[in-house]
Structures are given as structure tokens and as C-alpha cells.
Write a protein that holds these residues in place. Structure first.
Motif, PDB file in Angstrom:
ATOM      1  N   LYS A 140      -5.703  39.903  67.656  1.00 29.71           N
ATOM      2  CA  LYS A 140      -6.414  39.764  68.791  1.00 29.71           C
ATOM      3  C   LYS A 140      -7.567  40.680  68.731  1.00 29.71           C
ATOM      4  CE  LYS A 140      -4.220  40.103  73.076  1.00 29.71           C
ATOM      5  NZ  LYS A 140      -3.698  40.537  74.174  1.00 29.71           N
ATOM      6  N   ARG A 141      -8.620  40.098  69.132  1.00 29.08           N
ATOM      7  CA  ARG A 141     -10.018  40.934  68.949  1.00 29.08           C
ATOM      8  C   ARG A 141     -10.953  40.542  70.156  1.00 29.08           C
ATOM      9  NH1 ARG A 141     -12.090  42.069  63.410  1.00 29.08           N
ATOM     10  NH2 ARG A 141     -10.064  43.370  62.536  1.00 29.08           N
ATOM     11  N   LYS A 142     -11.521  41.341  70.412  1.00 33.55           N
ATOM     12  CA  LYS A 142     -12.672  41.244  71.582  1.00 33.55           C
ATOM     13  C   LYS A 142     -13.904  40.140  71.103  1.00 33.55           C
ATOM     14  CE  LYS A 142     -15.772  43.514  74.724  1.00 33.55           C
ATOM     15  NZ  LYS A 142     -16.300  44.838  75.019  1.00 33.55           N
ATOM     16  N   CYS A 143     -14.081  39.208  71.907  1.00 29.36           N
ATOM     17  CA  CYS A 143     -15.060  38.003  71.538  1.00 29.36           C
ATOM     18  C   CYS A 143     -16.518  38.924  71.571  1.00 29.36           C
ATOM     19  CB  CYS A 143     -15.350  37.148  72.604  1.00 29.36           C
ATOM     20  SG  CYS A 143     -14.158  36.113  72.788  1.00 29.36           S
ATOM     21  N   GLU A 144     -17.257  38.406  70.537  1.00 30.02           N
ATOM     22  CA  GLU A 144     -18.614  39.227  70.422  1.00 30.02           C
ATOM     23  C   GLU A 144     -19.677  38.891  71.540  1.00 30.02           C
ATOM     24  OE1 GLU A 144     -20.166  37.552  66.609  1.00 30.02           O
ATOM     25  OE2 GLU A 144     -18.772  38.845  65.359  1.00 30.02           O
ATOM     26  N   SER A 145     -19.355  37.839  72.206  1.00 33.00           N
ATOM     27  CA  SER A 145     -20.497  37.442  73.256  1.00 33.00           C
ATOM     28  C   SER A 145     -19.885  37.727  74.725  1.00 33.00           C
ATOM     29  CB  SER A 145     -20.660  35.849  73.333  1.00 33.00           C
ATOM     30  OG  SER A 145     -19.187  35.221  73.464  1.00 33.00           O
ATOM     31  N   SER A 146     -18.713  38.136  74.748  1.00 29.75           N
ATOM     32  CA  SER A 146     -18.325  38.753  76.273  1.00 29.75           C
ATOM     33  C   SER A 146     -17.239  39.587  75.976  1.00 29.75           C
ATOM     34  CB  SER A 146     -17.815  37.406  76.883  1.00 29.75           C
ATOM     35  OG  SER A 146     -16.633  36.556  76.430  1.00 29.75           O
ATOM     36  N   ASN A 147     -16.625  39.791  77.180  1.00 31.43           N
ATOM     37  CA  ASN A 147     -15.493  40.812  77.432  1.00 31.43           C
ATOM     38  C   ASN A 147     -14.025  40.366  77.013  1.00 31.43           C
ATOM     39  OD1 ASN A 147     -16.757  43.087  77.838  1.00 31.43           O
ATOM     40  ND2 ASN A 147     -16.862  42.817  79.562  1.00 31.43           N
ATOM     41  N   MET A 148     -14.047  39.071  76.851  1.00 32.59           N
ATOM     42  CA  MET A 148     -12.983  38.457  76.721  1.00 32.59           C
ATOM     43  C   MET A 148     -12.310  38.505  75.158  1.00 32.59           C
ATOM     44  SD  MET A 148     -12.765  36.318  79.534  1.00 32.59           S
ATOM     45  CE  MET A 148     -11.631  34.787  79.253  1.00 32.59           C
ATOM     46  N   MET A 149     -10.860  38.360  75.202  1.00 32.41           N
ATOM     47  CA  MET A 149     -10.171  38.526  74.101  1.00 32.41           C
ATOM     48  C   MET A 149      -9.885  37.174  73.448  1.00 32.41           C
ATOM     49  SD  MET A 149      -9.980  41.670  73.748  1.00 32.41           S
ATOM     50  CE  MET A 149      -8.880  42.354  72.643  1.00 32.41           C
ATOM     51  N   GLU A 150      -9.711  37.086  72.105  1.00 34.88           N
ATOM     52  CA  GLU A 150      -9.647  35.883  71.314  1.00 34.88           C
ATOM     53  C   GLU A 150      -8.786  36.350  70.325  1.00 34.88           C
ATOM     54  OE1 GLU A 150     -12.857  33.941  69.395  1.00 34.88           O
ATOM     55  OE2 GLU A 150     -13.443  36.039  68.679  1.00 34.88           O
ATOM     56  N   TYR A 151      -8.044  35.009  69.693  1.00 37.08           N
ATOM     57  CA  TYR A 151      -7.188  35.280  68.594  1.00 37.08           C
ATOM     58  C   TYR A 151      -7.852  34.842  67.303  1.00 37.08           C
ATOM     59  CZ  TYR A 151      -3.291  36.731  71.467  1.00 37.08           C
ATOM     60  OH  TYR A 151      -2.246  37.497  72.095  1.00 37.08           O
ATOM     61  N   ILE A 152      -7.693  35.553  66.385  1.00 38.26           N
ATOM     62  CA  ILE A 152      -8.376  35.376  64.921  1.00 38.26           C
ATOM     63  C   ILE A 152      -7.570  35.323  64.069  1.00 38.26           C
ATOM     64  CG2 ILE A 152     -10.680  35.965  65.819  1.00 38.26           C
ATOM     65  CD1 ILE A 152     -10.341  38.534  64.396  1.00 38.26           C
ATOM     66  N   SER A 153      -7.991  34.586  62.921  1.00 39.28           N
ATOM     67  CA  SER A 153      -7.086  34.685  61.804  1.00 39.28           C
ATOM     68  C   SER A 153      -7.440  35.629  60.630  1.00 39.28           C
ATOM     69  CB  SER A 153      -6.869  33.527  61.182  1.00 39.28           C
ATOM     70  OG  SER A 153      -6.021  33.345  59.868  1.00 39.28           O
ATOM     71  N   LEU A 154      -6.996  36.787  60.288  1.00 39.66           N
ATOM     72  CA  LEU A 154      -7.390  37.721  59.364  1.00 39.66           C
ATOM     73  C   LEU A 154      -6.677  37.373  57.802  1.00 39.66           C
ATOM     74  CD1 LEU A 154      -7.247  40.770  61.190  1.00 39.66           C
ATOM     75  CD2 LEU A 154      -9.371  39.615  60.693  1.00 39.66           C
ATOM     76  N   LEU A 155      -7.589  37.442  56.834  1.00 42.70           N
ATOM     77  CA  LEU A 155      -7.171  37.187  55.595  1.00 42.70           C
ATOM     78  C   LEU A 155      -7.598  38.311  54.580  1.00 42.70           C
ATOM     79  CD1 LEU A 155      -5.158  35.587  53.455  1.00 42.70           C
ATOM     80  CD2 LEU A 155      -6.918  34.133  53.011  1.00 42.70           C
ATOM     81  N   GLY A 156      -6.815  39.285  54.417  1.00 45.54           N
ATOM     82  CA  GLY A 156      -7.365  40.397  53.162  1.00 45.54           C
ATOM     83  C   GLY A 156      -6.359  40.810  52.408  1.00 45.54           C
ATOM     84  N   PRO A 157      -6.818  41.894  51.534  1.00 41.87           N
ATOM     85  CA  PRO A 157      -5.750  42.312  50.279  1.00 41.87           C
ATOM     86  C   PRO A 157      -4.540  43.039  51.026  1.00 41.87           C
ATOM     87  CG  PRO A 157      -8.273  43.311  50.568  1.00 41.87           C
ATOM     88  CD  PRO A 157      -7.960  42.501  51.771  1.00 41.87           C
TER      89      PRO A 157
END
Length: 169
Positions: A140-157
Motif C-alpha cells: 500500500k502506497r500513497k497516490c502521487e496525485s492525491s492523498n488517497m492510498m492505492e495498492y501497488i505490486s512491487l518486484l525487487g531483489p
């Protein structure tokens, strides 16, 4: 040739220029962020993720494997999110009469959808991504355009797994 394996201590008067490893900045690649690409979002969870292969992952994972994994996540979202939307509409219509209690079913369904995606990503990690040195997570991260939260998919080492999983769910 006998001197080849011998370790000699260097006698240098300028020991102040020796730098300890712990003071050097370490290169830690940032995880690849995949935001929701659908047209419906319920409590921050979009109804699909884009299946386009990120160029940053070239040489790390096969595009076909990536697309298959994203398609599995999208199938889970396609199966669960329309039900969540129907419950959300019903909950909003009855919200005044039930003092907000009619929204509980959609909150529980959304939590169940997130949990099933977490399990699916855990299965994908164990099946393929951990073997490739990668770790995939829903975050869960904060949206760039507003104060809303969104779920994103992270793929990292995978060695940065501790940092990736340290984010709030």
C-alpha cells in the motif's frame, strides 16, 4: 612460488586513508513498481495490473513468465472485484439506515481479495521468483496525485525482501 600464498602486512604511515566497509554506501536497487491499470478501484485495489513487461526486468525474468504471473493476479482480481463493487453499491444505498454497518461486507471482501493476492504472490515467489533472486509483493502506497492510498505490486531483489515487506499493508 612459495611466496605466492604468503600474506604480508603493508606498512603504511597513512592509515587514516583506509576506509571501513560499513561507511561505504551500498548499492540497493529499487523494486519495480507496478501500479493498477484498471478503470475500477475499490478501497485502493484496482481491478487489474498492466501486463506490459517492464524493461528494467530484462535479463532477470522471462517476459512470458512475468505475463503469466500478472495474468494470474488479474484473474484473481477479475473474479473478486465485481462482487466487491456490487456490495459497495448496496452498502452505500443502505448506509444511512444502517449507520455505516452495511459497508462491513465490502470491507471484509476487499480484505479477503488482498489476502488471496498475497497468497498467490507468495506461491509465485516460491515457484519462480525466489529462485531468480527476486521477491514480489502487494504493498500500500500513497497516490502521487492525491492523498488517497492505492495498492501497488512491487518486484525487487530478494535480498531486499526485509525492506520491501517492511512497508505497511
Amino acid at each position: 612460488m612459495a611466496d605466492f600464498d604468503t600474506i604480508y602486512e603493508l606498512e603504511d604511515e597513512d592509515d587514516e586513508h583506509v576506509v571501513n566497509d560499513e561507511h561505504l554506501p551500498r548499492y540497493c536497487p529499487e523494486p519495480v513498481v507496478m501500479r493498477g491499470a484498471g478503470h475500477i478501484t475499490v478501497f485502493g485495489l484496482s481491478n487489474r495490473f498492466d501486463t506490459e513487461f517492464p524493461s528494467v526486468l530484462t535479463g532477470k525474468v522471462a517476459p512470458e513468465e512475468f505475463k503469466t504471473s500478472i495474468s494470474r493476479v488479474n484473474a484473481c482480481l477479475k473474479k473478486n472485484l465485481p462482487v466487491n463493487v456490487k456490495w459497495l453499491l448496496c452498502g452505500c444505498l443502505c448506509c444511512c439506515c444502517t449507520v455505516g454497518c452495511s459497508l462491513w461486507p465490502v470491507i471484509c471482501l476487499n480484505k479477503r481479495t488482498r489476502r488471496s493476492i498475497h497468497k498467490l504472490l507468495e506461491w509465485e515467489n516460491n515457484r519462480l521468483y525466489h529462485k531468480l533472486g527476486l521477491h514480489w509483493k502487494l504493498s500500500k502506497r500513497k497516490c502521487e496525485s492525491s492523498n488517497m492510498m492505492e495498492y501497488i505490486s512491487l518486484l525487487g531483489p530478494s535480498w531486499t525482501r526485509r525492506r520491501i515487506t517492511g512497508s505497511t499493508n
